[in-house]
Design an enzyme around this catalytic site. Structure first.
Site, PDB file in Angstrom:
ATOM      1  N   LYS A   1     -10.692 -13.775   8.969  1.00  0.00           N
ATOM      2  CA  LYS A   1      -9.876 -12.813   7.496  1.00  0.00           C
ATOM      3  C   LYS A   1      -9.389 -12.303   8.371  1.00  0.00           C
ATOM      4  O   LYS A   1      -8.176 -12.550   9.158  1.00  0.00           O
ATOM      5  CB  LYS A   1     -10.890 -11.040   7.625  1.00  0.00           C
ATOM      6  CG  LYS A   1     -12.328 -11.353   7.586  1.00  0.00           C
ATOM      7  CD  LYS A   1     -12.576  -9.379   8.003  1.00  0.00           C
ATOM      8  CE  LYS A   1     -11.906  -8.344   7.564  1.00  0.00           C
ATOM      9  NZ  LYS A   1     -13.398  -7.401   7.585  1.00  0.00           N
TER      10      LYS A   1
ATOM     11  N   GLY B   1      -9.270  -7.455  -1.963  1.00  0.00           N
ATOM     12  CA  GLY B   1     -10.062  -7.997  -2.983  1.00  0.00           C
ATOM     13  C   GLY B   1     -11.136  -9.461  -2.754  1.00  0.00           C
ATOM     14  O   GLY B   1     -11.625 -10.385  -3.931  1.00  0.00           O
TER      15      GLY B   1
ATOM     16  N   PHE C   1     -19.268 -10.680  12.395  1.00  0.00           N
ATOM     17  CA  PHE C   1     -20.049 -10.794  11.115  1.00  0.00           C
ATOM     18  C   PHE C   1     -21.340  -9.877  11.618  1.00  0.00           C
ATOM     19  O   PHE C   1     -22.018 -10.377  12.078  1.00  0.00           O
ATOM     20  CB  PHE C   1     -20.558 -11.657  11.034  1.00  0.00           C
ATOM     21  CG  PHE C   1     -21.569 -12.162   9.559  1.00  0.00           C
ATOM     22  CD1 PHE C   1     -19.905 -11.428   7.961  1.00  0.00           C
ATOM     23  CD2 PHE C   1     -22.506 -12.192   8.789  1.00  0.00           C
ATOM     24  CE1 PHE C   1     -21.133 -11.912   7.001  1.00  0.00           C
ATOM     25  CE2 PHE C   1     -22.897 -12.427   7.690  1.00  0.00           C
ATOM     26  CZ  PHE C   1     -22.227 -11.999   6.764  1.00  0.00           C
TER      27      PHE C   1
ATOM     28  N   LYS D   1     -18.288  -2.969  -6.665  1.00  0.00           N
ATOM     29  CA  LYS D   1     -19.408  -1.635  -6.586  1.00  0.00           C
ATOM     30  C   LYS D   1     -19.722  -2.055  -7.777  1.00  0.00           C
ATOM     31  O   LYS D   1     -18.971  -2.258  -8.971  1.00  0.00           O
ATOM     32  CB  LYS D   1     -18.705  -0.912  -6.205  1.00  0.00           C
ATOM     33  CG  LYS D   1     -17.774  -0.527  -4.317  1.00  0.00           C
ATOM     34  CD  LYS D   1     -17.089   0.245  -4.407  1.00  0.00           C
ATOM     35  CE  LYS D   1     -16.629   0.223  -3.036  1.00  0.00           C
ATOM     36  NZ  LYS D   1     -15.472   1.038  -2.400  1.00  0.00           N
TER      37      LYS D   1
ATOM     38  N   GLU E   1     -13.247   2.772   4.826  1.00  0.00           N
ATOM     39  CA  GLU E   1     -14.520   2.096   4.502  1.00  0.00           C
ATOM     40  C   GLU E   1     -15.028   1.608   5.339  1.00  0.00           C
ATOM     41  O   GLU E   1     -14.420   0.889   6.625  1.00  0.00           O
ATOM     42  CB  GLU E   1     -14.257   0.470   3.308  1.00  0.00           C
ATOM     43  CG  GLU E   1     -13.779   1.613   2.347  1.00  0.00           C
ATOM     44  CD  GLU E   1     -13.816   0.602   1.113  1.00  0.00           C
ATOM     45  OE1 GLU E   1     -13.293   0.299   0.063  1.00  0.00           O
ATOM     46  OE2 GLU E   1     -13.211  -1.239   1.381  1.00  0.00           O
TER      47      GLU E   1
ATOM     48  N   ARG F   1      -5.552   5.549  -2.166  1.00  0.00           N
ATOM     49  CA  ARG F   1      -4.987   5.708  -2.786  1.00  0.00           C
ATOM     50  C   ARG F   1      -6.352   5.936  -3.488  1.00  0.00           C
ATOM     51  O   ARG F   1      -8.160   6.492  -2.761  1.00  0.00           O
ATOM     52  CB  ARG F   1      -5.011   4.375  -3.995  1.00  0.00           C
ATOM     53  CG  ARG F   1      -6.114   3.347  -3.850  1.00  0.00           C
ATOM     54  CD  ARG F   1      -6.393   2.199  -4.664  1.00  0.00           C
ATOM     55  NE  ARG F   1      -6.725   1.279  -3.989  1.00  0.00           N
ATOM     56  CZ  ARG F   1      -8.507   1.175  -4.374  1.00  0.00           C
ATOM     57  NH1 ARG F   1      -8.798   1.730  -4.680  1.00  0.00           N
ATOM     58  NH2 ARG F   1      -8.988  -0.018  -3.877  1.00  0.00           N
TER      59      ARG F   1
END
Ligand code: ADP
Length: 455
Positions: A164, A170, A208, A243, A281, A297
């Site tokens: 990553k 995004g 993963f 989502k 998350e 945010r």
């Protein structure tokens, strides 16, 4: 102006449903509102509700909603003392948060430094490891150049692995690797992509996870060192990492386990001096939580948490920015019943092609336990330049079953004519056995759609 307050006017540096949502929270707090808009949003219905509104440039986001100079000029011209960035656009841009502060204004969110740390996924992972938050197995360090060393790291983690981009977002700049033979080429490609998309070639590697759920924790912190967690959400139903349906709480996970993770998240916030709203998350697999990133945010799905806790997250963000202490302590936070949100997009429910247009008929669902968050109005022409989400329908029930039933009723009440909308897809998903079971992984919707396409 009340001289004791650091600001009495909030500029909303966003558009659409979240601009209206923030406007409503400001009204609750007796604050004045400045809305900014692009030329494409001149007709946005909520502009009429603002005390002042000001055009900040052409339709293209880079010329308007991402234009820092224009937004700061709008604040100066209107006497706004604070800027609420909403979600998307400049909301997670550390340089913007710094520029707002340097202009002598209040940024309604965490400090630029906190945004910067959390925006770098390696730095974020390191901060979480230090705070005792469980992370996906893999080193919290950049991958070195030597291919032999990289092979060693992958072998130690065990295939499959994912590489990553440290500065990624995004859902881009990631690559899954299932065997050593693919490794060298994949590393090179991902480095190049990372440099091209995010201006930073730094990449890292982790395990993963094959069939995880997406579970997240909402936090709220003030500038006096207080931090609370406001329960959890499950957002596993995704298409292309976006989502589609979210809910609170996450079904089938022990409340004790959630409380442990929630406490760790609140602790991590105290450690890094975080203030404002934020979301941790996690991927959740076989009973274990793995941190993937923090959003610094307010999130699209914040209403499901508001429905089960009764806490106005946006008002709380603004009060914290005014310098108030949190109005709630952890013991006051209750999770009552169950809430579901369906994101309504102006798109074809079968092909997902965007289909904006002029709203020629509009009926929004209501009644007990039903909430519609939208900026739509009759006659409004949805601009083609922005995200296709035009509304959110949220329901609350005493049980998950009741929340689902209320959503089924709400979707039948919902009528949007002119643009296309994906309400039919939602109605279908609410009847899906997997969704009803409350235990689906993040690939479930993609599998379902592939099956639907093959019928
Ligand atoms: P972004 O910032 O681009 O959204 P994230 O780190 O949040 O990136 O990851 C986006 C999505 O990619 C996750 O929701 C998940 O679907 C998938 N993903 C990321 N890391 C892993 C992993 N270690 N194992 C499996 N899936 C992953």
């Amino acid at each position: 102006m009340n001289s004791r307050l650091p600001f009495d006017t909030v500029l909303i540096a966003n558009r659409g449903e979240i601009a209206l949502r923030i406007l409503c929270a400001c009204r609750q707090l007796n604050l004045k509102v400045v809305c900014v808009y692009s030329e494409a949003d001149r007709q946005a219905p909520y502009l009429a509700l603002a005390d002042q509104s000001i055009c900040i440039g052409p339709a293209s986001p880079s010329a308007s909603y991402l234009n820092v100079e224009a937004i700061l000029m709008a604040a100066a011209a209107t006497g706004a003392g604070a800027i609420h960035p909403g979600y998307g656009f400049l909301s997670e841009n550390a340089a913007f948060a710094d520029a707002v502060a340097e202009a002598g204004l209040v940024f309604i969110g965490p400090s630029g430094d906190c945004i910067r740390t959390m925006g770098d996924k390696i730095a974020a992972k390191r901060a979480m490891v230090a705070a005792g938050v469980p992370c996906v197995p893999g080193p919290d360090e950049r991958l070195p150049d030597d291919p032999k060393v990289i092979e060693g790291i992958a072998a130690e983690i065990g295939y499959p692995v994912i590489i990553k981009a440290a500065g990624g977002g995004g859902g881009r700049g990631m690559r899954i690797i299932r065997s050593a033979t693919e490794l060298r080429e994949a590393v090179e490609l991902t480095r190049k992509e990372a440099a091209r998309f995010f201006g930073n070639p730094t990449i890292y590697m982790e395990k993963f996870l094959d069939r995880p759920r997406h579970v997240e924790i909402q936090v709220m912190c003030d500038s006096h060192g207080n931090a609370v967690w406001l329960g959890d959400r499950d957002c596993s139903l995704q298409r292309r990492h976006q989502k589609v349906i979210e809910e609170a709480p996450a079904p089938g996970i022990g409340r004790g386990r959630i409380a442990e993770i929630g406490e760790l998240c609140a602790g991590a916030c105290r450690e890094i001096g975080y203030s404002g709203a934020g979301t941790f998350e996690f991927l959740y697999e076989d009973g274990a939580f793995y941190f993937i990133e923090m959003n610094t945010r307010v999130q699209v799905e914040h209403p499901v948490t508001e429905m089960v806790t009764g806490i106005d997250i946006v008002a709380e963000q603004i009060k914290v920015a005014l310098g108030d202490e949190l109005s709630i302590c952890q013991e006051d936070v209750r999770c009552d019943g169950h809430s579901i949100e369906c994101r309504i997009n102006a798109e074809d429910p079968y092909t997902f092609a965007p289909r904006p247009g002029r709203v020629t008929a509009l009926a929004l669902p209501g009644g007990p336990g039903v909430r519609s968050d939208t900026h739509l109005a009759l006659g409004y022409e949805i601009p083609t330049h922005y995200d296709s989400m035009i509304a959110k329908v949220i329901t609350h029930g005493r049980s998950r079953g009741e929340a689902i039933e209320r959503m089924q009723g709400a979707l039948k009440q919902l009528r949007i004519e002119g643009p296309a909308c994906n309400a039919l897809l939602h109605a279908e998903l609410l009847e899906d056995d997997g969704f009803v079971s409350g235990n689906i992984d993040i690939h479930h919707l993609e599998h379902l759609l592939a099956e639907r396409a093959s019928r």
